[in-house]
Design an enzyme around this catalytic site. Structure first.
Site, mmCIF file in Angstrom:
data_model
loop_
_atom_site.group_PDB
_atom_site.id
_atom_site.type_symbol
_atom_site.label_atom_id
_atom_site.label_comp_id
_atom_site.label_asym_id
_atom_site.label_seq_id
_atom_site.Cartn_x
_atom_site.Cartn_y
_atom_site.Cartn_z
ATOM 1 N N HIS A 1 0.837 -1.208 0.000
ATOM 2 C CA HIS A 1 0.000 0.000 0.000
ATOM 3 C C HIS A 1 0.872 1.259 0.000
ATOM 4 C CE1 HIS A 1 -2.736 2.898 2.426
ATOM 5 N NE2 HIS A 1 -3.031 2.992 1.136
HETATM 6 CA CA CA Z 1 0.519 -0.431 -4.296
#
Ligand code: CA
Ligand code: V1S
Ligand code: ZN
Length: 406
Positions: free
Chosen positions: A201
């Site tokens: 992320h």
């Molecule tokens: Ca990513």
């Protein structure tokens, strides 16, 4: 004649400084800057330097880095080395940044989440400052080429360090070169779209712009827990419900596509083209930053996806086809020979060249890195052994695309 040509009607610049290749995070640390040496060997071996302007990067200045980062943190980063670490930790200015002692994970953490213990995510290593300010300088030079209209696509495979926070290092990232480049772009363009195909992320970039409706951040990443240990996949944030802050009009300007392990090419392409297509339609970006972390490839030492190099490249091709100024950055990628393959292929896509599958091994200093079974048989696009069971069902993915509604 290697058949490599400059692209017609647009310009590509390549920003790099070979000094970054010599850095060592530590023997057991997965981040290996020499993957950039391998990438350079492939790019030069195929002759892609003839298709673009190559620029030797200079270090970023402290002032430039302070455009996002805390000045005390920047001072620390510019002075820190294995020999100076203990002395710097005594300085009251920095001592206040020492986090409270950690639980079972007994790695000693100093100020700003940095550590000299082996096995730390963000170790202090020799010549670290040189490395940090050089990868950042390369990204800033690349974005300068774009904002001044001198390039249409600018590339820095040594950048893309998306986890760094305002005053804290995280997940192998110390200076957030991505945030700094987007801040530069906002000086000349109304809206910047950030897309992140690293398997992790893009939390640092999302956090920096969570109150900023002029920047849309969109990350595709592995999300959830490991089968065997139950631990969260790093960094543990980026659920689909995470859409930016409402209070400051940032709501809906952060998008997250959390994915289970084992996703294949067809599924990833469906997700990427649907979600990026919708995002571009709704947001109409003036420029795009694409973080091309190569740990989303099959066979990566840390990642858990089953994406082939061709599909990773299809993301670059799709974004390039939108015809807005484009900054291409690196990021993660822990199986070095495949990182090199992906970024070489993507350099070719950026310059509108198609490369033969057979690597020109005679023109490469270390052909053994790409030869033999298990090393890809001298091919640019070897088939990966499918190494992770696929936990992504087509209906889950369809539901996710529907949920990310407008
Ligand atoms: Ca990513
Ligand atoms: N996954 C993973 C992983 N492996 C390591 C690691 C292993 C050996 C070492 F000597 C040092 C570190 N750390 C992690 C992750 C961080 C992943 C960062 C990805 C970066 C990027 O690709 O997105 C962008 C360049 N860290 C953790 O999982 C945290 C811990 C929870 C476990 C490891 N210990 C060292 C800290 C706590
Ligand atoms: Zn990553």
């Amino acid at each position: 004649d290697n058949g490599i040509a400059r692209p017609k009607g647009y310009k590509v610049s390549y920003h790099y400084n070979s000094t970054v290749e010599d850095m060592h995070f530590g023997r057991t640390h997965p981040m290996k800057p020499w993957r950039l040496t391998l990438a350079k060997h492939l790019i030069l071996g195929y002759g892609l330097q003839y298709a673009m302007d190559t620029h030797e990067a200079l270090p970023a200045s402290k002032e430039q880095v302070c455009a996002f980062h805390d000045p005390d943190y920047v001072d620390f980063l510019s002075e820190v080395a294995p020999e100076t670490f203990d002395r710097l930790c005594q300085n009251p200015k920095f001592a206040k940044a020492v986090p409270p002692p950690h639980d079972a994970d007994s790695v000693y953490l100093g100020p700003y989440n940095l550590s000299t213990s082996p096995g730390a995510d963000c170790p202090v290593f020799a010549d670290m400052s040189t490395y940090l300010f050089l990868y950042t300088g390369a990204t800033l030079a690349a974005s300068h080429q774009l904002t001044t209209g001198q390039s249409d696509i600018a590339v820095n495979w040594s950048g893309g360090l998306h986890h760094a926070h305002k005053s804290e290092a995280s997940g192998f990232c110390y200076i957030n070169d991505i945030v700094l480049s987007i801040l530069e772009m906002l000086k000349v363009w109304p809206r910047v779209l950030y897309i992140d195909i690293d398997v992790h992320h893009g939390d640092g970039v999302e956090e920096a712009f969570q109150r900023q409706p002029r920047v849309m951040t969109l990350s595709f990443h592995r999300f959830g827990t490991y089968d065997d240990t139950g631990h969260k996949f790093f960094p543990g944030t980026g659920d689909i419900t995470d859409i930016g802050l409402r209070s400051t009009h940032g709501e809906h300007f952060a998008l997250n596509v959390p994915i289970s392990s084992g996703i294949d090419d067809r599924q990833y392409n469906y997700l990427f083209t649907s979600v990026v297509g919708q995002a571009v339609k709704a947001f109409n970006p003036s420029a795009i930053v694409l973080q091309c972390g190569a740990d989303s490839l099959g066979g990566d030492r840390l990642g858990q996806f089953n994406i082939n190099i061709k599909q990773h490249g299809e993301c670059v091709r799709f974004v390039k086809s939108l015809n807005v100024p484009l900054l291409l950055l690196g990021g993660g990628g822990y199986t070095a020979r495949n990182v090199a393959r992906a970024w070489c292929h993507e350099t070719a896509l950026a310059t509108d060249n198609e490369l033969p599958d057979a690597i020109p091994l005679d023109f490469i200093p270390r052909p053994e890195a790409f030869q033999g079974r298990g090393h890809g048989d001298g091919k640019l696009f070897p088939a990966f052994v499918r190494s992770h069971p696929n936990y992504c069902s087509n209906s889950d993915l369809e539901n996710m695309v529907k949920k990310i509604d407008w």
